[in-house]
Write a protein that holds these residues in place. Structure first.
Motif, short mmCIF file in Angstrom:
data_model
loop_
_atom_site.label_atom_id
_atom_site.label_comp_id
_atom_site.label_asym_id
_atom_site.label_seq_id
_atom_site.Cartn_x
_atom_site.Cartn_y
_atom_site.Cartn_z
N GLN A 1 0.81 -1.22 0.00
CA GLN A 1 0.00 0.00 0.00
C GLN A 1 0.84 1.27 0.00
O GLN A 1 0.31 2.37 0.07
N THR A 2 2.16 1.14 -0.06
CA THR A 2 3.02 2.31 0.11
C THR A 2 3.66 2.77 -1.17
O THR A 2 4.48 3.69 -1.17
N ALA A 3 3.32 2.12 -2.29
CA ALA A 3 4.02 2.44 -3.53
C ALA A 3 3.17 3.26 -4.49
O ALA A 3 3.39 3.25 -5.68
N ALA A 4 2.18 3.97 -3.99
CA ALA A 4 1.27 4.70 -4.88
C ALA A 4 1.93 5.92 -5.49
O ALA A 4 1.60 6.32 -6.59
N VAL A 5 2.84 6.56 -4.75
CA VAL A 5 3.42 7.81 -5.24
C VAL A 5 4.31 7.55 -6.44
O VAL A 5 4.21 8.20 -7.47
N GLN A 6 5.20 6.58 -6.30
CA GLN A 6 6.14 6.29 -7.39
C GLN A 6 6.22 4.79 -7.60
O GLN A 6 6.76 4.08 -6.75
N PRO A 7 5.67 4.25 -8.69
CA PRO A 7 5.67 2.81 -8.90
C PRO A 7 7.09 2.26 -8.94
O PRO A 7 7.99 2.90 -9.49
N PRO A 8 7.32 1.10 -8.36
CA PRO A 8 8.65 0.51 -8.39
C PRO A 8 9.01 0.05 -9.79
O PRO A 8 8.15 -0.20 -10.63
N ALA A 9 10.31 -0.10 -10.03
CA ALA A 9 10.78 -0.54 -11.34
C ALA A 9 10.39 -1.99 -11.60
O ALA A 9 10.20 -2.40 -12.73
N LYS A 10 10.27 -2.77 -10.54
CA LYS A 10 9.85 -4.15 -10.70
C LYS A 10 8.86 -4.49 -9.60
O LYS A 10 8.79 -3.79 -8.58
N PRO A 11 8.05 -5.55 -9.76
CA PRO A 11 7.02 -5.85 -8.77
C PRO A 11 7.62 -6.11 -7.40
O PRO A 11 8.73 -6.63 -7.26
N LEU A 12 6.86 -5.72 -6.37
CA LEU A 12 7.28 -6.02 -5.01
C LEU A 12 7.34 -7.52 -4.81
O LEU A 12 6.55 -8.27 -5.39
N GLU A 13 8.26 -7.96 -3.98
CA GLU A 13 8.42 -9.38 -3.75
C GLU A 13 7.37 -9.88 -2.76
O GLU A 13 7.20 -9.31 -1.68
N GLN A 14 6.68 -10.93 -3.15
CA GLN A 14 5.73 -11.60 -2.27
C GLN A 14 6.05 -13.09 -2.27
O GLN A 14 6.50 -13.64 -3.27
N TYR A 15 5.81 -13.71 -1.13
CA TYR A 15 6.03 -15.16 -1.02
C TYR A 15 4.72 -15.86 -1.35
O TYR A 15 3.73 -15.69 -0.64
N HIS A 16 4.72 -16.63 -2.42
CA HIS A 16 3.52 -17.30 -2.89
C HIS A 16 3.62 -18.80 -2.62
O HIS A 16 4.63 -19.43 -2.94
N HIS A 17 2.56 -19.37 -2.07
CA HIS A 17 2.55 -20.78 -1.72
C HIS A 17 2.03 -21.64 -2.87
O HIS A 17 1.12 -21.24 -3.58
N PHE A 18 2.62 -22.82 -3.01
CA PHE A 18 2.01 -23.83 -3.88
C PHE A 18 1.30 -24.90 -3.06
O PHE A 18 0.49 -25.66 -3.58
N VAL A 19 1.61 -25.02 -1.78
CA VAL A 19 0.79 -25.75 -0.82
C VAL A 19 0.16 -24.70 0.08
O VAL A 19 0.87 -24.00 0.80
N PRO A 20 -1.16 -24.54 0.07
CA PRO A 20 -1.79 -23.43 0.78
C PRO A 20 -1.66 -23.55 2.30
O PRO A 20 -1.56 -24.65 2.84
N ARG A 21 -1.70 -22.41 2.95
CA ARG A 21 -1.58 -22.40 4.40
C ARG A 21 -2.77 -23.06 5.07
O ARG A 21 -2.65 -23.53 6.20
N LEU A 22 -3.91 -23.12 4.40
CA LEU A 22 -5.05 -23.81 5.00
C LEU A 22 -4.72 -25.29 5.22
O LEU A 22 -5.29 -25.94 6.10
N VAL A 23 -3.80 -25.85 4.43
CA VAL A 23 -3.33 -27.22 4.62
C VAL A 23 -2.19 -27.26 5.64
O VAL A 23 -2.20 -28.07 6.58
N LEU A 24 -1.22 -26.38 5.49
CA LEU A 24 -0.02 -26.44 6.33
C LEU A 24 -0.34 -26.24 7.81
O LEU A 24 0.29 -26.86 8.68
N ARG A 25 -1.31 -25.38 8.12
CA ARG A 25 -1.66 -25.14 9.53
C ARG A 25 -2.11 -26.42 10.22
O ARG A 25 -1.92 -26.58 11.44
N GLU A 26 -2.69 -27.33 9.47
CA GLU A 26 -3.19 -28.56 10.07
C GLU A 26 -2.06 -29.46 10.56
O GLU A 26 -2.29 -30.38 11.35
N PHE A 27 -0.84 -29.22 10.10
CA PHE A 27 0.30 -30.04 10.50
C PHE A 27 1.12 -29.39 11.63
O PHE A 27 2.21 -29.87 11.96
#
Length: 751
Positions: free
Chosen positions: A58-84
């Motif tokens: 939410q902080t990049a509205a003034v000046q867009p970054p040169a590349k996308p912000l880094e986010q950690y994306h799951h391929f096993v969802p947390r709805l599964v991982l929490r159960e373990f």
């Protein structure tokens, strides 16, 4: 049955495709998918959303970054991982508890937050989208997971209350089914397939991928994957099945068919352990694997671009690849006590006759192989369509399906877990250490999952062979859980089938077999034997391919001979241990074929180990210490070919002495025989008294389009007789070598 979309076909019979969607007591779940999804209580279910940790979105509205912000994306969802996560960890941090994470690379167990495992940075980032919306696919995934989480929560609530079934609508059922496919499609296997430069994309579907990229204006394969994923997530799935047309028209055709088949060619079952101490496990690949016959092909191959390099360790390699496969069961462990299973419609009792028909069709042979779970009774859901007659029936979003919570025995829980262990490569997670110890012990000692002989005999470091490495890492995990780690003793390794139990027996047979002694005299070892055997089969395949490709007709004789000359010159450069086994196997195949006997790989291999008949390759091996090593492969190839030709021509001239002599010399001295490829002169044989490099070069010249003048061979015939009369070979090489040359290479009619 071939990979992905090319399965067994889509029949219209009972239990297949839309035929399931008929109001009948025996009807299993139909194949349509939701056109919409209720969004009530979305906010309440937000804690089980699966994805990104966005530190500054939410902080990049003034000046867009040169590349996308880094986010950690799951391929096993947390709805599964929490159960373990155990109760203590969940109490300390409900949203981001810690789970056990075993690294197959470092052989260590760490307690890791569910927010930072089973994922990658910016997996779903669409760099081609407007800068403000590069994470639109991630948002669509989060919506699907929130919807599915509500349904999974209801199933787990029914489990907690010891209820025997749970009822969901068509919309809810198809939401879960779509999630199952999406989880399969975003596993590391498929993400890494597409996440590479186009010049590195080397999969079998490359022609179709290139065509699709041109049509869509894509620049790299990852755009294909992102486009397919977004289309699947965004397409409203209506009960009338119009969604299939949308998917087929928009997605890459292979993956479109794969998605449709995953949605329609199986029924879903909810399973839980019958025994309190049993638990399911999860890995990075757990949502992308299946149970069913898979043709694991162990083969030797030649590395492209290395021909002529002389580096035969790099030139000839061995690899294991998957051929055809059939998906009987696809699995999805949503918690230690909840496993969702998709069972193939072929396994319905009412479809047995259809399955037998498909098994008789070309490519249908795998259906003759039973499932590991043939004994397991899994019931499809019971549908409820309201008060309608068959002729009035139309599938609706509010149709209901009642799923039994089906109990799995200890044996079946172990089998499902073993299939996951058999495919794990990166990480492994579980809840109870005791349950995990039992799972590992039973897997490592199960004959079903031991390594095949071809893998376990291959020499080299374990890192070179993933299957061996995987078992070693699982053995280390068992040692850690069992308290053996760090005591200064070697980690116990359970049996790996032939690798430990069968290898000493085969070593003994090899060392005692008369047919193997020549191999050891040439420097081979029991450990190296299987590798050289596989590579020798590659040589045979390549030579057969060359022979099959040669044109017929007398006018192409010189071309055929030239090709064969070059072929033998090329294979003469291969290591003598490989050529030794190739010549022996080639000779055995020819004799067994002539006698009408079985020429299967197993039969030939057993004869190679247990037989007693010696040949030209053994005669050369006996002289390995007296002949320069660089000539050994050459001599074995030519001596074996000439002996076969001699036998054939003696058989032709049995009743005619003149024909016998002339026919005999026709093979030995004239370049007109396909078996020898025109290499019939001794002038080219280096370091022999008859060697003449100029004449030899003219005979071996690939480009010559006329036969070598027969005067050359007449001169050679005279030279051989002179050499034999004056004992020139005996003087240069000694009695043993001379005897071999006269018997196997320069034999004349007096012999």
């Amino acid at each position: 049955m071939p990979s992905r979309g090319r399965r067994h076909g889509r029949g219209k019979g009972k239990g297949k495709g839309r035929a399931d969607d008929k109001p009948s007591p025996s009807t299993a779940e139909p194949s349509a998918c939701p056109s919409s999804f209720p969004t009530a209580n979305t906010e309440a279910s937000d804690p089980v959303a699966s994805h990104a940790i966005d530190a500054a979105s939410q902080t990049a509205a003034v000046q867009p970054p040169a590349k996308p912000l880094e986010q950690y994306h799951h391929f096993v969802p947390r709805l599964v991982l929490r159960e373990f996560a155990d109760a203590e960890s969940r109490e300390q941090n409900k949203r981001q508890p810690l789970i056990k994470l075993y690294s197959m690379e470092s052989s260590t167990i760490t307690h890791t937050s569910v927010s930072r495992c089973y994922g990658n940075v910016n997996m779903y980032c669409d760099a081609g989208a407007p800068s403000a919306d590069t994470m639109h696919i991630e948002k669509a995934l989060a919506r699907l997971e929130r919807q599915a989480a509500n349904i999974i929560t209801r199933i787990k609530s029914a489990q907690a209350k010891n209820e025997t079934s749970v009822t969901i609508t068509r919309v809810e059922r198809n939401c879960v089914r779509k999630l199952l496919f999406v989880m399969k499609y975003r596993t590391p296997l498929f993400w890494t397939k597409y996440n590479r430069p186009l010049e590195e994309y080397n999969h079998i579907d490359i022609p179709d991928v290139l065509k699709f990229m041109r049509e869509k204006g894509f620049n790299n394969p990852l755009e294909v994957w992102l486009h397919n994923l977004k289309t699947i997530l965004d397409t409203p799935i209506d009960p009338e099945d119009k969604w299939k047309e949308t998917i087929n028209n928009s997605c890459f055709s292979h993956d479109a068919m794969w998605f449709i088949l995953n949605m329609t060619e199986s029924f879903m079952a909810f399973c839980e352990p019958a025994n309190r101490g049993d638990e399911f496990i999860v890995s990075e690949s757990a949502f992308g694997i299946h149970e069913g016959p898979t043709e694991a092909i162990m083969e030797a191959y030649m590395s492209p671009g290395l021909a002529g390099s002389g580096n035969f360790e790099e030139l000839l390699k061995i690899r294991s690849r998957k051929g055809q496969y059939t998906e009987y069961h696809k699995m999805a462990p949503f918690s230690p006590t909840l496993l969702l299973v998709l069972r193939s419609n072929f396994l319905r009792p009412e479809n047995k006759s259809m399955m037998r028909k498909f098994a008789k069709m070309p490519g249908g042979h795998q259906l003759n192989t039973p499932s590991l779970f043939d004994h397991l009774q899994l019931d499809p859901p019971t549908p409820s369509y309201g008060l309608v007659t068959i002729d009035q029936f139309k599938p609706k979003d509010d149709d209901k399906f009642t799923f039994k919570l089906q109990k799995l025995s200890h044996k079946d829980v172990r089998l499902f877990n073993s299939i996951i262990l058999n495919e794990v490569r990166v990480n492994l997670t579980w809840l109870s250490d005791e349950a995990m110890k039992t799972t590992l012990q039973e897997y490592l000692n199960d004959d079903l999952f031991r390594l095949p002989m071809e893998v376990t005999f291959l020499p080299g470091k374990p890192q070179s062979f993933p299957d061996v490495m995987r078992r070693q890492q699982l053995c280390k995990l068992l040692a850690i859980l069992d308290g053996h780690q760090g005591q200064g003793s070697e980690i116990p390794v359970p049996s790996m089938g032939f690798h430990f139990q069968g290898m000493p027996e085969l070593e003994r047979r090899l060392l005692e077999s008369p047919l193997s002694q020549g191999y050891f005299k040439l420097g081979g070892t029991p450990t190296q034997y299987m590798r050289d055997y596989l590579l020798s089969t590659l040589v045979s395949k390549m030579r057969n391919m060359i022979a099959d490709s040669l044109p017929g007709g007398a006018h192409r004789l010189q071309y055929r001979n030239a090709t064969m000359r070059n072929e033998l010159a090329y294979f003469s450069m291969l290591p003598c241990t490989i050529i030794y086994l190739h010549v022996k196997l080639w000779r055995m195949v020819q004799k067994r074929r002539q006698s009408g006997r079985n020429i299967s790989i197993d039969a030939i291999f057993n004869q190679a180990v247990n037989g007693t008949e010696l040949g030209a390759e053994d005669a050369v091996a006996n002289l390995a210490q007296k002949i320069p090593r660089k000539h050994l492969s050459n001599l074995m190839l030519h001596a074996s070919l000439r002996k076969v030709s001699q036998i054939e021509n003696r058989m032709k001239g049995t009743n005619n002495t003149e024909y016998s002599i002339l026919g005999y010399f026709a093979v030995l001295y004239f370049p007109n025989d396909l078996h020898t490829g025109g290499i019939v002169s001794s002038f080219w044989l280096e370091n022999t008294p008859l060697y003449d490099s100029q004449i030899g070069a003219s005979i071996l010249d690939y480009n010559r389009d006329t036969p070598v003048p027969q005067d050359v061979f007449k001169h050679e015939m005279y030279a051989r007789w002179t050499a034999k009369k004056l004992r020139l070979l005996e003087q240069k090489w000694g009695e043993d070598v001379a005897k071999f040359v006269w018997e196997w290479l320069y034999a004349g009619p007096d012999d």
